[in-house]
Design an enzyme around this catalytic site. Sequence first.
Site, mmCIF file in Angstrom:
data_model
loop_
_atom_site.group_PDB
_atom_site.id
_atom_site.type_symbol
_atom_site.label_atom_id
_atom_site.label_comp_id
_atom_site.label_asym_id
_atom_site.label_seq_id
_atom_site.Cartn_x
_atom_site.Cartn_y
_atom_site.Cartn_z
ATOM 1 N N GLN A 125 0.993 -1.316 -0.229
ATOM 2 C CA GLN A 125 0.054 0.273 -0.283
ATOM 3 C C GLN A 125 1.273 1.944 -0.313
ATOM 4 O O GLN A 125 1.781 1.555 0.813
ATOM 5 C CB GLN A 125 -0.494 0.057 1.062
ATOM 6 C CG GLN A 125 -2.110 1.254 1.196
ATOM 7 C CD GLN A 125 -2.498 1.288 2.900
ATOM 8 O OE1 GLN A 125 -2.218 0.160 3.680
ATOM 9 N NE2 GLN A 125 -3.950 1.885 2.695
ATOM 10 N N GLY A 126 0.959 1.812 -0.925
ATOM 11 C CA GLY A 126 1.726 3.414 -0.996
ATOM 12 C C GLY A 126 0.695 4.720 -1.291
ATOM 13 O O GLY A 126 0.075 5.135 -1.489
ATOM 14 N N SER A 128 0.915 6.835 2.538
ATOM 15 C CA SER A 128 1.226 7.488 3.060
ATOM 16 C C SER A 128 2.471 8.550 2.685
ATOM 17 O O SER A 128 3.247 7.286 1.659
ATOM 18 C CB SER A 128 2.115 6.919 4.669
ATOM 19 O OG SER A 128 0.900 6.545 5.140
ATOM 20 N N SER A 160 4.855 -0.785 3.824
ATOM 21 C CA SER A 160 4.441 -2.439 4.023
ATOM 22 C C SER A 160 5.198 -3.096 3.437
ATOM 23 O O SER A 160 4.498 -3.439 2.710
ATOM 24 C CB SER A 160 3.688 -2.690 5.241
ATOM 25 O OG SER A 160 3.112 -1.577 6.335
ATOM 26 N N GLU A 243 -9.859 -1.572 5.924
ATOM 27 C CA GLU A 243 -8.235 -2.034 6.189
ATOM 28 C C GLU A 243 -8.861 -1.517 8.122
ATOM 29 O O GLU A 243 -8.567 -2.006 8.975
ATOM 30 C CB GLU A 243 -7.600 -0.525 6.357
ATOM 31 C CG GLU A 243 -6.266 -0.476 7.048
ATOM 32 C CD GLU A 243 -4.989 0.499 6.434
ATOM 33 O OE1 GLU A 243 -5.778 1.096 5.586
ATOM 34 O OE2 GLU A 243 -4.599 0.277 6.488
ATOM 35 N N ASN A 372 -5.395 6.396 15.971
ATOM 36 C CA ASN A 372 -6.979 6.298 16.553
ATOM 37 C C ASN A 372 -7.367 7.317 17.376
ATOM 38 O O ASN A 372 -8.845 7.823 17.221
ATOM 39 C CB ASN A 372 -6.825 5.334 18.402
ATOM 40 C CG ASN A 372 -6.888 4.163 17.983
ATOM 41 O OD1 ASN A 372 -6.346 3.353 17.119
ATOM 42 N ND2 ASN A 372 -6.494 3.507 19.081
ATOM 43 N N GLU A 373 -6.740 8.813 16.660
ATOM 44 C CA GLU A 373 -6.880 9.510 17.417
ATOM 45 C C GLU A 373 -8.187 10.633 16.325
ATOM 46 O O GLU A 373 -9.388 10.892 16.707
ATOM 47 C CB GLU A 373 -5.870 10.921 17.595
ATOM 48 C CG GLU A 373 -4.911 11.342 18.879
ATOM 49 C CD GLU A 373 -3.476 9.597 18.529
ATOM 50 O OE1 GLU A 373 -3.388 9.421 17.459
ATOM 51 O OE2 GLU A 373 -3.137 9.426 19.789
HETATM 52 C C1 FAD Z 1 3.382 -0.905 11.397
HETATM 53 C C2 FAD Z 1 2.637 0.319 10.679
HETATM 54 C C3 FAD Z 1 2.375 0.083 8.895
HETATM 55 C C4 FAD Z 1 2.070 1.065 8.304
HETATM 56 N N1 FAD Z 1 1.939 0.499 6.475
HETATM 57 C C5 FAD Z 1 1.523 1.379 5.787
HETATM 58 C C6 FAD Z 1 2.177 1.289 4.647
HETATM 59 O O1 FAD Z 1 1.957 -0.235 4.252
HETATM 60 N N2 FAD Z 1 2.114 1.830 3.447
HETATM 61 C C7 FAD Z 1 1.094 3.231 4.324
HETATM 62 O O2 FAD Z 1 1.007 4.454 2.882
HETATM 63 N N3 FAD Z 1 1.205 3.727 4.862
HETATM 64 C C8 FAD Z 1 1.616 2.978 5.845
HETATM 65 N N4 FAD Z 1 1.763 3.715 7.681
HETATM 66 C C9 FAD Z 1 1.123 4.540 7.826
HETATM 67 C C10 FAD Z 1 0.140 5.276 8.331
HETATM 68 O O3 FAD Z 1 -0.668 4.742 8.199
HETATM 69 C C11 FAD Z 1 0.696 6.091 8.824
HETATM 70 O O4 FAD Z 1 1.486 6.405 10.537
HETATM 71 C C12 FAD Z 1 -0.391 7.058 9.736
HETATM 72 O O5 FAD Z 1 -1.506 7.539 9.215
HETATM 73 C C13 FAD Z 1 -0.713 8.562 9.908
HETATM 74 O O6 FAD Z 1 0.475 9.358 10.143
HETATM 75 P P1 FAD Z 1 1.545 9.741 10.015
HETATM 76 O O7 FAD Z 1 2.640 8.655 10.908
HETATM 77 O O8 FAD Z 1 2.458 10.848 9.359
HETATM 78 O O9 FAD Z 1 1.580 10.701 11.790
HETATM 79 P P2 FAD Z 1 0.916 12.228 11.718
HETATM 80 O O10 FAD Z 1 -0.441 11.829 10.375
HETATM 81 O O11 FAD Z 1 1.815 12.956 11.937
HETATM 82 O O12 FAD Z 1 0.173 12.146 13.624
HETATM 83 C C14 FAD Z 1 0.834 12.138 14.408
HETATM 84 C C15 FAD Z 1 0.634 12.280 15.810
HETATM 85 O O13 FAD Z 1 -0.311 13.886 15.861
HETATM 86 C C16 FAD Z 1 -1.605 12.649 15.902
HETATM 87 N N5 FAD Z 1 -2.729 13.790 14.591
HETATM 88 C C17 FAD Z 1 -3.185 14.211 13.446
HETATM 89 N N6 FAD Z 1 -3.887 14.680 12.991
HETATM 90 C C18 FAD Z 1 -5.030 14.794 13.971
HETATM 91 C C19 FAD Z 1 -5.965 15.463 14.395
HETATM 92 N N7 FAD Z 1 -6.897 15.767 13.146
HETATM 93 N N8 FAD Z 1 -6.950 15.304 15.276
HETATM 94 C C20 FAD Z 1 -6.361 14.664 16.311
HETATM 95 N N9 FAD Z 1 -5.109 14.224 16.701
HETATM 96 C C21 FAD Z 1 -4.463 14.151 15.385
HETATM 97 C C22 FAD Z 1 -2.278 11.528 15.364
HETATM 98 O O14 FAD Z 1 -2.771 10.318 16.099
HETATM 99 C C23 FAD Z 1 -0.477 11.203 15.656
HETATM 100 O O15 FAD Z 1 -1.035 11.017 17.143
HETATM 101 C C24 FAD Z 1 1.553 1.876 8.324
HETATM 102 C C25 FAD Z 1 2.508 3.036 9.659
HETATM 103 C C26 FAD Z 1 2.284 1.782 10.465
HETATM 104 C C27 FAD Z 1 3.026 2.195 12.022
#
Ligand code: FAD
Length: 389
Positions: A125-126, A128, A160, A243, A372-373
């Site tokens: 899945q591409g 992020s 992933s 998902e 979860n937020e």
């Molecule tokens: C094990 C694992 C596998 C993954 N696999 C994939 C994959 O295969 N493909 C892919 O595309 N992505 C993948 N991801 C990425 C995942 O989708 C992102 O980590 C996730 O969407 C959060 O984005 P971020 O890490 O940029 O955090 P951010 O979006 O920067 O968030 C940082 C913090 O701020 C909080 N936050 C942000 N906005 C808000 C809001 N509006 N209200 C309240 N809180 C908020 C979040 O909850 C978090 O705690 C994976 C992540 C993990 C951990």
Amino acid sequence: MDLTFSADELAFRDEIRTWLGENMPTESWAPMDTQEGFEQHRGWERILFDAGWSVPNWPHEYGGRECSLIEWLLYEEEYYLSGAPGRVNTNGITLLGPTLFTFGTPEQQDRFFPAMASGEEIWAQGWSEPDSGSDLASLKTTAVRDGTDFVVNGQKTWCSRGAWADWIFCIVRTDPDSERHRGLSYLLVPADAPGLTRRPVSRLDGEPAFAELFFDDCRVSAENLLGDEGAGWSVAMATASSERGLNLRAPGRFLAAATRLVELYQRTLDDGLITDAGLREQVISAYTDATAYRWQVFHKASVLMDGGSMGSEASYMKVFWSELDVELHATALRLLGERGELTHESALAGDGGDWLTGYLFALAGPIYAGTNEIQRNIIAERVLGLPRK
Ligand SMILES: Cc1cc2nc3c(=O)[nH]c(=O)nc-3n(C[C@H](O)[C@H](O)[C@H](O)COP(=O)(O)OP(=O)(O)OC[C@H]3O[C@@H](n4cnc5c(N)ncnc54)[C@H](O)[C@@H]3O)c2cc1C
């Protein structure tokens, strides 16, 4: 309310239980999130496929058995309770698969489903990007039409198993003048497309589970557009619902962990190693929650089979299973005490270090599939109808 399974459902459950009992691999493999383990697990996908157990809920023409949703949930329970190897093509089968059934053309379905079901083509899945995670609609990777191709430029991250996957389902901006949810498209990208560079990135446990993807004038055939150009957001939301809801994390996974937790408690008790009487309550609570999630999902499955929809409720299921998974593993580590802190490399590690490995991965549950937020925001606004501010 009828809480019993039909004779057909029980026969189906017994069939997969027997098959797993007779066909479980005897050798141990490298972890799925290493290149070696990835290929070993690909081989297991083929064995499942040849026996008709890779995609039991899919149509016969693509190697399935057309089983019902309830039967599929029973299959998942038996699969996890047996301790069978992880499914390396989960992102293809459980995330892209349902979306491809809804939005794919007949040509795309015939092209992609057989190789997905057999593990010949493994998907990642591409979505992020370095600056677009929770706020996915801010993504910047562009795909500009040039004749029969799209030319893709940009960067994806946290993909992933993206370093070894054969295909990647991406969300890209096809209208450079668009903003937010408009002007996005859902593109299926072959991993060997010219102009795509992949770089493995290590996870907390040291395994190279992620990849960064760099697109430099990467050409992808326009035949690989899933859904209409510019309508990628609604296609992506169908995947996101899979998902967060039933597909990616069916209750069998947690029921199996809860069952192992009860066994661990019993063994620890027999060995006279329980020092904290409160642990009993924690084990009971974790087991009860896993069982409650199971019944909640069977209830939802019945609603879906009667023509209902999943919608935003997927969000509270996602919050529940991800927090349950952390609690299940944390309780096991408390039971194991110091032995729980040792990795599988130590002969003294409790249960071979499996609970620690599971705990580290469980910590990611509240982050992936939408944090979860974010899910709590959705529940507040769309399920409970609370005001945005
Ligand atoms: C094990 C694992 C596998 C993954 N696999 C994939 C994959 O295969 N493909 C892919 O595309 N992505 C993948 N991801 C990425 C995942 O989708 C992102 O980590 C996730 O969407 C959060 O984005 P971020 O890490 O940029 O955090 P951010 O979006 O920067 O968030 C940082 C913090 O701020 C909080 N936050 C942000 N906005 C808000 C809001 N509006 N209200 C309240 N809180 C908020 C979040 O909850 C978090 O705690 C994976 C992540 C993990 C951990």
